[in-house]
Motif scaffolding. Structure first.
Motif, PDB file in Angstrom:
ATOM      1  N   ALA A 173      10.899   6.980  -2.719  1.00 30.17           N
ATOM      2  CA  ALA A 173       9.639   7.172  -3.442  1.00 30.17           C
ATOM      3  C   ALA A 173       9.270   5.909  -4.212  1.00 30.17           C
ATOM      4  CB  ALA A 173       9.746   8.359  -4.387  1.00 30.17           C
ATOM      5  N   ALA A 174      10.250   5.253  -4.811  1.00 31.29           N
ATOM      6  CA  ALA A 174       9.977   4.006  -5.538  1.00 31.29           C
ATOM      7  C   ALA A 174       9.481   2.927  -4.569  1.00 31.29           C
ATOM      8  CB  ALA A 174      11.227   3.537  -6.276  1.00 31.29           C
ATOM      9  N   ASN A 175      10.114   2.842  -3.384  1.00 30.13           N
ATOM     10  CA  ASN A 175       9.683   1.865  -2.386  1.00 30.13           C
ATOM     11  C   ASN A 175       8.259   2.161  -1.903  1.00 30.13           C
ATOM     12  OD1 ASN A 175      12.096   0.506  -2.548  1.00 30.13           O
ATOM     13  ND2 ASN A 175      13.007   1.544  -0.805  1.00 30.13           N
ATOM     14  N   VAL A 176       7.974   3.436  -1.664  1.00 35.38           N
ATOM     15  CA  VAL A 176       6.633   3.817  -1.211  1.00 35.38           C
ATOM     16  C   VAL A 176       5.609   3.474  -2.290  1.00 35.38           C
ATOM     17  CG1 VAL A 176       5.163   5.815  -0.682  1.00 35.38           C
ATOM     18  CG2 VAL A 176       7.380   5.575   0.419  1.00 35.38           C
ATOM     19  N   GLU A 177       5.962   3.699  -3.529  1.00 35.24           N
ATOM     20  CA  GLU A 177       5.055   3.365  -4.628  1.00 35.24           C
ATOM     21  C   GLU A 177       4.819   1.855  -4.686  1.00 35.24           C
ATOM     22  OE1 GLU A 177       4.672   3.973  -9.471  1.00 35.24           O
ATOM     23  OE2 GLU A 177       6.325   4.898  -8.378  1.00 35.24           O
ATOM     24  N   ALA A 178       5.881   1.074  -4.495  1.00 32.14           N
ATOM     25  CA  ALA A 178       5.733  -0.385  -4.515  1.00 32.14           C
ATOM     26  C   ALA A 178       4.855  -0.853  -3.355  1.00 32.14           C
ATOM     27  CB  ALA A 178       7.098  -1.057  -4.455  1.00 32.14           C
TER      28      ALA A 178
END
Length: 185
Positions: free
Chosen positions: A85-90
């Motif tokens: 989720a953090a990667n997708v947000e980035a």
């Protein structure tokens, strides 16, 4: 002051006659009031027990939820999902930033193309006006040249017909008539 014992009693500690207590007689209304007060007390006690039971159940539920939360936090799959989720947000932030930059760039390019198009239209109009002037001038020059050539031709033809000196006879004796045909070589 008489006491039946031989021990002298100090003054103020003398035995007084017994106190009379009066008890009111109970009628039906008093009984109903006592029963009502007892039922209100029993109701409050039942509510207190119910609330204590609900408190104990809520506390147990909170403990189970906290235990479940700890197990989820420690679960590697949940940790992997958080990282994803953090990667997708980035990635989403990067794409959003790039789209904003692209939109701004395209807006600038569009403005420059519009400006260049307007300049080209102005230049084409100026060139068309220049070509009209050049064409008019060329036509005028052509007509002037044609008129001059015609005048020269006419003058040359006229000089052939007339003698240079009217008193002298013409070197070409012949009958007067139409001038000879002119051929361009």
């Amino acid at each position: 002051m008489g006491t039946s014992s031989s021990v002298p009693v100090p003054r103020g500690l003398e035995v007084l006659p017994d106190t009379v207590v009066m008890v009111a007689s109970r009628d039906g209304f008093d009984v109903i009031m006592a029963l009502a007060a007892g039922s209100v007390a029993a109701t409050f006690f039942a509510i207190l027990l119910g609330m204590a039971f609900l408190f104990v159940q809520a506390r147990a539920t909170v403990r189970r939820i906290e235990s479940l939360r700890r197990s989820l936090v420690a679960d590697p799959a949940v940790k992997s999902l958080r990282e994803t989720a953090a990667n997708v947000e980035a990635v989403s932030d990067t794409v959003r930033t790039e789209l904003v930059r692209l939109t701004e760039s395209l807006g600038g390019v569009s403005d420059r193309v519009d400006q260049a198009s307007r300049r080209m239209e102005e230049r084409i109009e100026e060139f068309n006006a220049l070509m009209e002037v050049v064409q008019r001038e060329a036509e005028d020059v052509f007509l002037d040249t044609a008129a001059t050539a015609r005048g020269i031709r006419h003058g040359v033809r006229g000089s052939r017909r007339r003698p240079a000196n009217p008193r002298r006879p013409s070197p070409h004796p012949g009958p007067p008539g139409p001038p000879p045909a002119h051929t361009d070589e």
